[in-house]
Design a protein around this motif. Structure first.
Motif, PDB file in Angstrom:
ATOM      1  N   VAL A  13       0.855  -1.202   0.000  1.00 14.33           N
ATOM      2  CA  VAL A  13       0.000   0.000   0.000  1.00 14.33           C
ATOM      3  C   VAL A  13       0.883   1.241   0.000  1.00 14.33           C
ATOM      4  CG1 VAL A  13      -1.709   1.323   1.330  1.00 14.33           C
ATOM      5  CG2 VAL A  13      -1.913  -1.172   1.155  1.00 14.33           C
ATOM      6  N   ALA A  45      -8.680   3.435  -8.395  1.00 13.07           N
ATOM      7  CA  ALA A  45      -8.836   2.848  -7.059  1.00 13.07           C
ATOM      8  C   ALA A  45     -10.310   2.567  -6.756  1.00 13.07           C
ATOM      9  CB  ALA A  45      -8.248   3.789  -6.006  1.00 13.07           C
ATOM     10  N   ARG A  46     -11.190   3.478  -7.197  1.00 12.88           N
ATOM     11  CA  ARG A  46     -12.633   3.282  -6.952  1.00 12.88           C
ATOM     12  C   ARG A  46     -13.106   2.000  -7.646  1.00 12.88           C
ATOM     13  NH1 ARG A  46     -15.532   7.467  -5.497  1.00 12.88           N
ATOM     14  NH2 ARG A  46     -14.333   8.941  -6.744  1.00 12.88           N
ATOM     15  N   GLN A  48     -11.271  -0.587  -8.394  1.00 15.93           N
ATOM     16  CA  GLN A  48     -10.697  -1.747  -7.710  1.00 15.93           C
ATOM     17  C   GLN A  48     -11.466  -2.071  -6.431  1.00 15.93           C
ATOM     18  OE1 GLN A  48      -6.714  -0.134  -7.478  1.00 15.93           O
ATOM     19  NE2 GLN A  48      -5.985  -1.429  -9.161  1.00 15.93           N
ATOM     20  N   VAL A  49     -11.842  -1.021  -5.689  1.00 15.95           N
ATOM     21  CA  VAL A  49     -12.605  -1.243  -4.445  1.00 15.95           C
ATOM     22  C   VAL A  49     -13.987  -1.808  -4.780  1.00 15.95           C
ATOM     23  CG1 VAL A  49     -13.680  -0.109  -2.446  1.00 15.95           C
ATOM     24  CG2 VAL A  49     -11.357   0.505  -3.122  1.00 15.95           C
ATOM     25  N   ALA A  50     -14.607  -1.290  -5.838  1.00 12.75           N
ATOM     26  CA  ALA A  50     -15.937  -1.783  -6.241  1.00 12.75           C
ATOM     27  C   ALA A  50     -15.864  -3.258  -6.619  1.00 12.75           C
ATOM     28  CB  ALA A  50     -16.472  -0.951  -7.407  1.00 12.75           C
ATOM     29  N   GLU A  51     -14.802  -3.624  -7.331  1.00 10.96           N
ATOM     30  CA  GLU A  51     -14.654  -5.019  -7.727  1.00 10.96           C
ATOM     31  C   GLU A  51     -14.472  -5.914  -6.493  1.00 10.96           C
ATOM     32  OE1 GLU A  51     -11.809  -5.495 -10.876  1.00 10.96           O
ATOM     33  OE2 GLU A  51     -11.815  -7.663 -10.583  1.00 10.96           O
ATOM     34  N   LEU A  52     -13.664  -5.425  -5.567  1.00 14.00           N
ATOM     35  CA  LEU A  52     -13.416  -6.174  -4.332  1.00 14.00           C
ATOM     36  C   LEU A  52     -14.710  -6.378  -3.540  1.00 14.00           C
ATOM     37  CD1 LEU A  52     -10.865  -7.147  -2.678  1.00 14.00           C
ATOM     38  CD2 LEU A  52     -11.038  -4.980  -1.464  1.00 14.00           C
ATOM     39  N   LEU A  53     -15.542  -5.326  -3.490  1.00 13.85           N
ATOM     40  CA  LEU A  53     -16.773  -5.393  -2.692  1.00 13.85           C
ATOM     41  C   LEU A  53     -17.950  -5.949  -3.479  1.00 13.85           C
ATOM     42  CD1 LEU A  53     -16.582  -1.947  -0.828  1.00 13.85           C
ATOM     43  CD2 LEU A  53     -15.950  -4.200   0.047  1.00 13.85           C
ATOM     44  N   GLU A  57     -19.278   1.101  -9.154  1.00  9.93           N
ATOM     45  CA  GLU A  57     -18.272   2.127  -8.831  1.00  9.93           C
ATOM     46  C   GLU A  57     -18.898   3.360  -8.177  1.00  9.93           C
ATOM     47  OE1 GLU A  57     -15.663   3.018 -12.103  1.00  9.93           O
ATOM     48  OE2 GLU A  57     -15.261   0.885 -12.434  1.00  9.93           O
ATOM     49  N   VAL A  60     -19.176   3.558  -4.362  1.00 10.56           N
ATOM     50  CA  VAL A  60     -17.979   3.698  -3.519  1.00 10.56           C
ATOM     51  C   VAL A  60     -17.718   5.182  -3.294  1.00 10.56           C
ATOM     52  CG1 VAL A  60     -15.499   3.269  -3.334  1.00 10.56           C
ATOM     53  CG2 VAL A  60     -16.986   1.550  -4.401  1.00 10.56           C
ATOM     54  N   PHE A  62     -15.267   7.676  -1.141  1.00 11.12           N
ATOM     55  CA  PHE A  62     -14.089   7.775  -0.273  1.00 11.12           C
ATOM     56  C   PHE A  62     -14.275   8.931   0.709  1.00 11.12           C
ATOM     57  CE2 PHE A  62     -12.018   5.918  -4.172  1.00 11.12           C
ATOM     58  CZ  PHE A  62     -11.747   4.687  -3.606  1.00 11.12           C
TER      59      PHE A  62
END
Ligand SMILES: Cc1ncc(COP(=O)(O)O)c(C=O)c1O
Length: 143
Positions: A13, A45-46, A48-53, A57, A60, A62
């Motif tokens: 990170v 990054a948004r 990537q976070v959306a894919e993870l969760l 998009e 998400v 921040f």
């Protein structure tokens, strides 16, 4: 999801962030030569976070931390939900959740606080029982 609020940054990170702290420090909200690469990185990054969760998009958002996020959601949902004025939460929430709930209660909302057992765990059925037809939000920490 890991150490809650007191979290060391993983080396990968830190490595991902360093270019933006050192060189690409533009304000991502600014439409100029410094801002555009920063915006592109935030949007990447948004995604990537959306894919993870497993969400969209645009779901998400921040924030700078937990208190801001909790206030945004708890007060924001109640602002949008004029007809449903009931919140379900637990008796052991962090002040970042407990205080906005108490503030909304002082403004006329109803708040049901479900108790936890000796392990600090919530009984799912008690949450179900607490639901009303005018419940706008269930907010319970996962820790
Ligand atoms: C469960 C929980 N919610 C909210 C917060 C508040 O987060 P922040 O300090 O990022 O505002 C904390 C911080 O300790 C927390 O542990």
């Amino acid at each position: 999801m890991d150490y809650n609020a007191t979290t060391p940054v993983l080396p990968e990170v830190l490595d991902s962030m360093l270019p933006f702290l050192r060189k690409q420090f533009g304000n991502p909200s600014s439409d100029h030569a410094y801002g555009r690469p920063a915006r592109a990185a935030v949007e990447r990054a948004r995604g990537q976070v959306a894919e993870l969760l497993g969400c969209a998009e645009d779901e998400v958002v921040f924030t700078s931390g937990g208190t801001e996020a909790n206030n945004l959601v708890i007060c924001g949902v109640m602002e949008l939900s004029k007809a449903r004025r009931h919140i379900v939460t637990s008796t052991v929430e962090h002040p970042a959740t407990a205080r906005p709930c108490a503030w909304l209660e002082s403004k006329g909302a109803s708040v049901t606080r479900v108790a936890v057992d000796q392990h600090g765990c919530i009984n799912e059925n008690e949450v179900r029982t607490a639901l009303r037809c005018n419940t706008a939000l269930v907010t319970i920490m996962l820790a």
